[in-house]
Motif scaffolding. Structure first.
Motif, PDB file in Angstrom:
ATOM      1  N   GLY A 184       0.811  -1.208   0.000  1.00 44.66           N
ATOM      2  CA  GLY A 184       0.000   0.000   0.000  1.00 44.66           C
ATOM      3  C   GLY A 184       0.843   1.256   0.000  1.00 44.66           C
ATOM      4  O   GLY A 184       2.061   1.224  -0.170  1.00 44.66           O
ATOM      5  N   THR A 185       0.171   2.358   0.230  1.00 45.82           N
ATOM      6  CA  THR A 185       0.807   3.669   0.190  1.00 45.82           C
ATOM      7  C   THR A 185       1.950   3.775   1.194  1.00 45.82           C
ATOM      8  O   THR A 185       3.013   4.315   0.884  1.00 45.82           O
ATOM      9  N   LYS A 186       1.752   3.237   2.390  1.00 44.20           N
ATOM     10  CA  LYS A 186       2.782   3.330   3.431  1.00 44.20           C
ATOM     11  C   LYS A 186       4.067   2.618   2.997  1.00 44.20           C
ATOM     12  O   LYS A 186       5.168   3.158   3.148  1.00 44.20           O
ATOM     13  N   GLU A 187       3.913   1.419   2.437  1.00 44.28           N
ATOM     14  CA  GLU A 187       5.088   0.660   1.998  1.00 44.28           C
ATOM     15  C   GLU A 187       5.774   1.318   0.808  1.00 44.28           C
ATOM     16  O   GLU A 187       7.005   1.294   0.710  1.00 44.28           O
ATOM     17  N   VAL A 188       4.985   1.907  -0.096  1.00 50.48           N
ATOM     18  CA  VAL A 188       5.567   2.620  -1.235  1.00 50.48           C
ATOM     19  C   VAL A 188       6.371   3.817  -0.733  1.00 50.48           C
ATOM     20  O   VAL A 188       7.486   4.062  -1.180  1.00 50.48           O
ATOM     21  N   ALA A 189       5.806   4.560   0.225  1.00 49.73           N
ATOM     22  CA  ALA A 189       6.507   5.713   0.793  1.00 49.73           C
ATOM     23  C   ALA A 189       7.822   5.283   1.445  1.00 49.73           C
ATOM     24  O   ALA A 189       8.852   5.933   1.267  1.00 49.73           O
ATOM     25  N   GLU A 190       7.801   4.184   2.193  1.00 48.35           N
ATOM     26  CA  GLU A 190       9.013   3.685   2.847  1.00 48.35           C
ATOM     27  C   GLU A 190      10.051   3.255   1.808  1.00 48.35           C
ATOM     28  O   GLU A 190      11.238   3.547   1.951  1.00 48.35           O
ATOM     29  N   ALA A 191       9.602   2.567   0.762  1.00 57.65           N
ATOM     30  CA  ALA A 191      10.531   2.081  -0.264  1.00 57.65           C
ATOM     31  C   ALA A 191      11.177   3.231  -1.031  1.00 57.65           C
ATOM     32  O   ALA A 191      12.353   3.161  -1.389  1.00 57.65           O
ATOM     33  N   LEU A 192      10.396   4.289  -1.281  1.00 59.55           N
ATOM     34  CA  LEU A 192      10.917   5.418  -2.049  1.00 59.55           C
ATOM     35  C   LEU A 192      11.546   6.490  -1.166  1.00 59.55           C
ATOM     36  O   LEU A 192      12.158   7.429  -1.669  1.00 59.55           O
ATOM     37  N   GLY A 193      11.370   6.375   0.150  1.00 58.62           N
ATOM     38  CA  GLY A 193      11.931   7.356   1.067  1.00 58.62           C
ATOM     39  C   GLY A 193      11.251   8.711   0.949  1.00 58.62           C
ATOM     40  O   GLY A 193      11.916   9.741   0.965  1.00 58.62           O
ATOM     41  N   CYS A 194       9.934   8.681   0.828  1.00 59.11           N
ATOM     42  CA  CYS A 194       9.181   9.928   0.685  1.00 59.11           C
ATOM     43  C   CYS A 194       7.998   9.935   1.658  1.00 59.11           C
ATOM     44  O   CYS A 194       7.752   8.958   2.349  1.00 59.11           O
ATOM     45  N   SER A 195       7.286  11.046   1.685  1.00 58.86           N
ATOM     46  CA  SER A 195       6.124  11.177   2.571  1.00 58.86           C
ATOM     47  C   SER A 195       4.920  10.432   1.992  1.00 58.86           C
ATOM     48  O   SER A 195       4.897  10.078   0.810  1.00 58.86           O
ATOM     49  N   LEU A 196       3.914  10.213   2.832  1.00 62.21           N
ATOM     50  CA  LEU A 196       2.690   9.555   2.374  1.00 62.21           C
ATOM     51  C   LEU A 196       1.988  10.350   1.264  1.00 62.21           C
ATOM     52  O   LEU A 196       1.580   9.755   0.261  1.00 62.21           O
ATOM     53  N   PRO A 197       1.834  11.680   1.409  1.00 62.34           N
ATOM     54  CA  PRO A 197       1.195  12.422   0.316  1.00 62.34           C
ATOM     55  C   PRO A 197       1.963  12.332  -1.010  1.00 62.34           C
ATOM     56  O   PRO A 197       1.360  12.217  -2.076  1.00 62.34           O
ATOM     57  N   THR A 198       3.289  12.345  -0.945  1.00 61.12           N
ATOM     58  CA  THR A 198       4.096  12.215  -2.157  1.00 61.12           C
ATOM     59  C   THR A 198       3.919  10.827  -2.764  1.00 61.12           C
ATOM     60  O   THR A 198       3.773  10.689  -3.981  1.00 61.12           O
ATOM     61  N   ALA A 199       3.917   9.794  -1.929  1.00 61.34           N
ATOM     62  CA  ALA A 199       3.708   8.427  -2.419  1.00 61.34           C
ATOM     63  C   ALA A 199       2.340   8.307  -3.078  1.00 61.34           C
ATOM     64  O   ALA A 199       2.205   7.683  -4.140  1.00 61.34           O
ATOM     65  N   ARG A 200       1.327   8.916  -2.479  1.00 59.49           N
ATOM     66  CA  ARG A 200      -0.024   8.894  -3.047  1.00 59.49           C
ATOM     67  C   ARG A 200      -0.034   9.559  -4.425  1.00 59.49           C
ATOM     68  O   ARG A 200      -0.632   9.033  -5.379  1.00 59.49           O
ATOM     69  N   ASN A 201       0.642  10.700  -4.548  1.00 59.47           N
ATOM     70  CA  ASN A 201       0.715  11.388  -5.840  1.00 59.47           C
ATOM     71  C   ASN A 201       1.428  10.534  -6.888  1.00 59.47           C
ATOM     72  O   ASN A 201       1.017  10.492  -8.047  1.00 59.47           O
ATOM     73  N   ILE A 202       2.498   9.869  -6.488  1.00 57.31           N
ATOM     74  CA  ILE A 202       3.226   8.991  -7.412  1.00 57.31           C
ATOM     75  C   ILE A 202       2.336   7.837  -7.848  1.00 57.31           C
ATOM     76  O   ILE A 202       2.286   7.476  -9.024  1.00 57.31           O
ATOM     77  N   MET A 203       1.590   7.267  -6.903  1.00 56.01           N
ATOM     78  CA  MET A 203       0.729   6.130  -7.215  1.00 56.01           C
ATOM     79  C   MET A 203      -0.420   6.511  -8.151  1.00 56.01           C
ATOM     80  O   MET A 203      -0.952   5.659  -8.861  1.00 56.01           O
TER      81      MET A 203
END
Length: 58
Positions: free
Chosen positions: A9-28
């Motif tokens: 999910g978003t949390k794991e994507v954020a951790e993998a990319l080293g970014c914030s949750l809102p940034t991960a959401r935008n990337i997704m």
């Protein structure tokens, strides 16, 4: 023979990319991201995410 498919999910994507949750959401939400929507949740299949991220490394 069973095949295990792992989704993250978003949390794991954020951790993998080293970014914030809102940034991960935008990337997704990008058109080229292999997104799967499960209700309101944003998910991605782990291997699809790894392939996507490897194609975008500099």
């Amino acid at each position: 023979m069973s095949v295990e498919i792992k989704f993250i999910g978003t949390k794991e994507v954020a951790e993998a990319l080293g970014c914030s949750l809102p940034t991960a959401r935008n990337i997704m939400l990008r058109a080229d991201f292999p997104l799967i929507r499960v209700g309101k949740n944003l998910k991605v299949e782990l291997n699809a995410f790894l392939n996507w991220s490897q194609k975008r490394r500099v």
